[in-house]
Design an enzyme around this catalytic site. Structure first.
Site, PDB file in Angstrom:
ATOM      1  N   CYS A 179       0.855  -1.205   0.000  1.00  0.00           N
ATOM      2  CA  CYS A 179       0.000   0.000   0.000  1.00  0.00           C
ATOM      3  C   CYS A 179       0.886   1.248   0.000  1.00  0.00           C
ATOM      4  CB  CYS A 179      -0.882   0.039   1.237  1.00  0.00           C
ATOM      5  SG  CYS A 179      -1.836  -1.456   1.525  1.00  0.00           S
ATOM      6  N   HIS A 183       0.852   5.153  -1.506  1.00  0.00           N
ATOM      7  CA  HIS A 183       0.155   6.001  -0.529  1.00  0.00           C
ATOM      8  C   HIS A 183       1.040   6.383   0.651  1.00  0.00           C
ATOM      9  CE1 HIS A 183      -3.601   5.568  -2.646  1.00  0.00           C
ATOM     10  NE2 HIS A 183      -3.465   4.263  -2.673  1.00  0.00           N
ATOM     11  N   ARG A 227     -12.703  -1.444  -2.254  1.00  0.00           N
ATOM     12  CA  ARG A 227     -11.548  -0.576  -2.496  1.00  0.00           C
ATOM     13  C   ARG A 227     -10.244  -1.360  -2.268  1.00  0.00           C
ATOM     14  NH1 ARG A 227      -9.564   2.958  -5.732  1.00  0.00           N
ATOM     15  NH2 ARG A 227      -8.179   1.192  -5.760  1.00  0.00           N
ATOM     16  N   CYS A 231      -7.329  -2.394  -5.033  1.00  0.00           N
ATOM     17  CA  CYS A 231      -5.895  -2.093  -4.896  1.00  0.00           C
ATOM     18  C   CYS A 231      -5.083  -3.376  -4.999  1.00  0.00           C
ATOM     19  CB  CYS A 231      -5.604  -1.425  -3.550  1.00  0.00           C
ATOM     20  SG  CYS A 231      -5.907   0.346  -3.551  1.00  0.00           S
TER      21      CYS A 231
END
Lengths: 270, 212
Positions: A179, A183, A227, A231
């Site tokens: 992630c 991000h 979501r 991803c």
């Protein structure tokens, strides 16, 4: 001919300067922001709230029961503010659960629905709607205007949160993504798509405030479970299990990081 | 002045609990739990695909929490593992066709999984423009990586530059341990031949990347 080419070059130069200025200001998306604003003002996601409420109150399934006795942590049937505390530990399952896993449990145990069938239709597609998406949106919307307030009081809540933090930073797969790859930093984009920096509390709050969200590119409301699935797909990993341990741990981490966010569901996203 | 033993005991216990809570759970049990969760979170997926979610040694090192820095030993190990991974194309020619490379550089498909199946594509894209500026005429590019516009114009296209470029694409961690860039060759996303085309796209003086 020479003049024409010169003229063309001048126009191209002017255009590239204009683009350069737009990029230098870091706002290549200003055109898109207008559309986003228009969507937010007339949010199609409201239809999912209405449909979710109907599904919630209707007697359905083999046991001909509504979901009005479903416990989201505030007691059976109490929805106001319940979403602000999720994921949380539930004594009846002995596990940390999120919004969708609680809905799934109630649909199976109280309405007698088939777990596999619910999971099959957990996400909508162009041919059929998803009850789960509508129900999650409705329940979450009952916390609108309240602030996200995930707590880590129970040891399992704390363990799950820490595992979520670990998983957020865990890089894997054929493209070495975690992630954090997309991000974890300020002002980054995948192509022209802005990426929120999820290590920044303010940005995390603006993310968390608006999920479930109406996604324009999907023409439907998507939940946090979707979501994360999405991803995970982009990271070239196998299909992330619905309400899997990884999805709930990541949601614990992200929602806790977003504590203080004023819930406004459904949000509107690309 | 004599404080009863019971009070001391209570204070001590409270302190111990507070200290324990602050560090609970410890890093090793968190890692163990996280890994157990990964193993359980891809139900019904074939082993060939769940294997992707198992970290190799370099990925383990490169998963620092909260921006923690690599130690010198860790960085050296990642570089060593990455150098060892690099393989070259059968032709031994490291700069291919820049036009092929131009197509690949803007292609983002390949390798994604839906319903337990890898997407069916002719070939994987090289994913470059997701993160890098390339052709100055293309604005739909990301900024996670540095701009590569003028890459060859700045560096030339000597054998040394071509080899370095090939190796950096094959396994970026051989030069920048744990950078965000995928190890595109080592991870199997691109073939050595595909990488030679991307190398040409970056270094060839005729490539739009290097045109004035």
């Amino acid at each position: 001919m020479q003049m024409t080419r010169g003229g063309m070059a001048a126009i191209l130069l002017a255009c590239s300067i204009a683009w350069g200025v737009a990029l230098a200001q870091g706002k290549p998306e200003d055109g898109l922001a207008v559309g986003r604003q228009m969507l937010a003002e007339d949010n199609p996601g409201e239809l999912w709230v209405l449909r979710g409420e109907t599904l919630f109150r209707e007697k359905r399934g083999p046991k001909n029961a509504s979901l009005e006795q479903c416990d989201f942590g505030m007691g059976p049937g109490k929805l106001e503010g319940a979403f602000t505390r999720l994921p949380r530990y539930f004594a009846d399952s002995g596990k940390v659960e999120d919004l969708e896993s609680r809905l799934l449990k109630c649909m199976v145990e109280q309405q007698g629905m088939d777990r596999g069938a619910i999971i099959q239709t957990r996400f909508s597609n162009l041919d059929r709607a998803s009850d789960m998406e509508a129900l999650a949106t409705y329940v979450a919307s009952r916390s609108n205007g309240m602030r996200m307030n995930v707590r880590l009081d129970h040891p399992l809540e704390r363990e799950t949160y820490k595992a979520g933090e670990y998983l957020f930073h865990r890089r894997t797969g054929p493209t070495d993504f975690g992630c954090v790859s997309c991000h974890g930093d300020e002002g980054k984009r995948i192509r022209l798509q802005d990426l929120p920096n999820m290590t920044d509390r303010k940005q995390m709050q603006s993310v968390i405030a608006g999920w479930p969200a109406y996604r324009g590119t999907h023409s439907t409301v998507r939940t946090m479970q979707h979501r994360l699935y999405d991803c995970n797909w982009q990271m070239r990993l196998p299909d992330l299990g619905f309400t899997s341990d990884v999805s709930i741990a990541l949601t614990s981490y992200l929602n806790y990081q977003g504590n203080g966010a004023a819930i406004q569901v459904p949000g509107v996203r690309r | 002045m004599n404080i009863p033993t019971a009070v001391w005991a209570a204070l001590g216990a409270a302190l111990l609990i507070a200290a324990g809570c602050a560090s609970f759970p410890d890093a090793q049990s968190t890692r163990d739990l996280g890994e157990k969760m990964v193993t359980a979170s891809y139900p019904g997926m074939p082993e060939l695909l769940t294997r992707r979610a198992v970290q190799d040694r370099a990925q383990q090192i490169c998963s620092k929490i909260g921006g923690a820095k690599l130690t010198q030993e860790e960085a050296a190990e990642v570089v060593r593992l990455s150098r060892e991974s690099i393989q070259y194309p059968a032709s031994a020619k490291l700069a291919g066709d820049w036009k092929e490379g131009a197509r690949l550089a803007y292609a983002g498909q390949g390798g994604r999984i839906v319903g337990g199946k890898v997407e069916s594509v002719k070939e994987n894209g090289a994913l470059c423009s997701n993160c890098h500026a390339l052709d100055p005429g293309e604005v739909n590019v990301g900024n996670i990586g540095p701009s590569l516009t003028g890459y060859g114009a700045q560096r030339g296209s000597s054998d040394a530059i071509v080899k370095l470029t090939y190796e950096r694409i094959y396994n970026a961690w051989a030069y920048s341990p744990c950078s965000n860039m995928p190890r595109l060759g080592a991870g199997g996303h691109l073939t050595p031949e595909q990488i030679t085309h991307v190398v040409a796209y970056l270094t060839d003086p005729q490539s739009p990347v290097n045109r004035k």
